[in-house]
Design an enzyme around this catalytic site. Structure first.
Site, mmCIF file in Angstrom:
data_model
loop_
_atom_site.group_PDB
_atom_site.id
_atom_site.type_symbol
_atom_site.label_atom_id
_atom_site.label_comp_id
_atom_site.label_asym_id
_atom_site.label_seq_id
_atom_site.Cartn_x
_atom_site.Cartn_y
_atom_site.Cartn_z
ATOM 1 N N CYS A 282 22.851 -64.184 -18.794
ATOM 2 C CA CYS A 282 22.276 -63.608 -17.602
ATOM 3 C C CYS A 282 22.969 -62.030 -17.553
ATOM 4 C CB CYS A 282 22.368 -64.349 -16.240
ATOM 5 S SG CYS A 282 24.192 -64.538 -15.934
ATOM 6 N N HIS B 249 31.928 -65.536 -11.255
ATOM 7 C CA HIS B 249 31.801 -66.447 -10.059
ATOM 8 C C HIS B 249 32.767 -66.139 -9.006
ATOM 9 C CE1 HIS B 249 30.416 -69.484 -12.772
ATOM 10 N NE2 HIS B 249 31.150 -69.914 -13.259
ATOM 11 N N CYS C 115 29.913 -61.253 -9.808
ATOM 12 C CA CYS C 115 28.522 -60.813 -10.075
ATOM 13 C C CYS C 115 28.126 -60.355 -8.584
ATOM 14 C CB CYS C 115 27.612 -62.132 -10.182
ATOM 15 S SG CYS C 115 25.872 -61.627 -10.355
ATOM 16 N N GLU D 173 32.552 -70.928 -7.894
ATOM 17 C CA GLU D 173 31.604 -70.181 -7.136
ATOM 18 C C GLU D 173 31.766 -70.527 -5.499
ATOM 19 O OE1 GLU D 173 27.465 -69.313 -8.469
ATOM 20 O OE2 GLU D 173 27.083 -68.830 -6.369
ATOM 21 N N ASN E 164 24.475 -73.932 -13.989
ATOM 22 C CA ASN E 164 23.247 -73.343 -14.121
ATOM 23 C C ASN E 164 22.775 -74.408 -15.059
ATOM 24 O OD1 ASN E 164 22.529 -71.388 -16.423
ATOM 25 N ND2 ASN E 164 24.673 -71.225 -15.639
HETATM 26 S S1 SF4 Z 1 24.588 -65.062 -9.897
HETATM 27 FE FE1 SF4 Z 1 25.456 -66.422 -11.661
HETATM 28 S S2 SF4 Z 1 23.544 -66.940 -12.926
HETATM 29 FE FE2 SF4 Z 1 22.944 -65.299 -11.330
HETATM 30 S S3 SF4 Z 1 23.020 -63.372 -12.327
HETATM 31 FE FE3 SF4 Z 1 24.971 -63.607 -11.309
HETATM 32 S S4 SF4 Z 1 26.411 -64.644 -12.999
HETATM 33 FE FE4 SF4 Z 1 24.265 -64.882 -13.498
#
Ligand code: SF4
Length: 295
Positions: A12, A72, A94, A124, A217
């Site tokens: 991702c 995370h 992220c 996370e 996930n």
């Molecule tokens: S929240 Fe997690 S699954 Fe979604 S884009 Fe960010 S790293 Fe990827």
């Protein structure tokens, strides 16, 4: 035998970004540390180690080092310790995860009790909890909290949960609370991947979901697909046997957000070889995609 790959499979945006930041940081340096595995994929973590990106699990052991925070995120205390010990911090949290930290803090300032839907043991969620207060709790999917009369609750989700679980929890507590605020903090990448995988599973005899066993996930994808057809969750092609794929007319492939493309190609080629085919894939683009109108 038809073999098709769900759209949105593999890395991702957040994972790609974290890996790129780590690789950039490792250039010209002997060693950089990631706090925990950069991604939940043991094979790939081994390859990163060879490039000088080592896993550190104890932040107190790091001093004056270059440290990458994975997608995370980490806890507030861990961040403080890293900063206090003179480390150079490269924050690859992220943005979808960082947003949950901000939302939790704002909800608390506004007087809400925060409920986090997710897996309490996942890094996370541990990071999210650290932005909460004493009233902040984690609710596992399927759990229904009680004694909420007169409370103002803010519901927020781990980014990789199924939206159906969030909807169910909101409905389950709605008539108990004084006020309910719900943030759909499930990331777009997760939603797209889940929708595409579920659509493919509905049109397959066997789904093979590729990704780390610790990957939240990937586990969620396997659980979702298993509602529609027989589903195998594997980390590598070595786990596939002829018995598991022969006799299946329609095989679907899907992969978690931390699954590199070469793992997907290897699994695809293994199925082809079992089926006696010789025209193997060299790129993920050689694998037919399953496209559905609603995806
Ligand atoms: S929240 Fe997690 S699954 Fe979604 S884009 Fe960010 S790293 Fe990827």
């Amino acid at each position: 035998m038809i073999i098709r790959l769900a759209t949105s499979s593999g890395f991702c945006f957040g994972v790609r970004r974290a890996i790129q930041m780590a690789l950039d940081a490792s250039k010209g340096r002997d060693i950089v540390y990631s706090i925990g595995e950069l991604i939940h994929n043991p094979q790939f973590v081994g390859e990163l180690e060879e490039q000088g990106i080592k896993v550190a699990n104890d932040v107190t052991a790091l001093q004056d080092s270059v440290v990458i925070i994975r997608s995370h995120g980490i806890t507030r205390d861990e961040l403080r310790i890293l900063q206090a010990n003179g480390n150079t911090i490269i924050d690859a949290t992220c943005p979808y995860v960082s947003r949950t930290h901000e939302l939790i803090q704002t909800a608390i300032q506004d007087g809400y009790e925060v409920f986090i839907l997710g897996d309490a043991k996942h890094p996370e969620v541990i990071g999210m909890m650290s932005y909460g207060n004493l009233q902040t709790i984690v609710i596992a999917p399927g759990e229904i909290p009680t004694s909420l009369k007169g409370k103002r609750i803010c519901l927020i989700s781990q980014t990789t949960q199924q939206v159906e679980n969030l909807k169910k929890l909101a409905c389950d507590i709605l008539d108990q609370v004084l006020e309910l605020k719900v943030y759909n903090s499930i990331c777009l990448a997760t939603t797209q991947r889940q929708n595409a995988s579920a659509a493919l599973a509905k049109d397959s005899d066997l789904m093979i979901v590729i990704g780390g066993r610790k990957s939240s996930n990937t586990k969620m994808l396997a659980s979702l697909c298993s509602q529609y057809c027989q589903t195998l969750h594997i980390e590598t092609e070595d786990e596939l046997t002829a018995d598991s794929v022969l006799g299946k007319a329609r095989i679907g492939l899907s992969a978690g957000a931390s699954t590199p493309e070469d793992r997907i190609i290897k699994v695809y080629n293994k199925i082809l070889k079992i089926n006696g085919e010789e025209d193997l894939a060299t790129s993920v683009h050689n694998i037919p995609l399953f496209k559905e109108e609603s995806c």
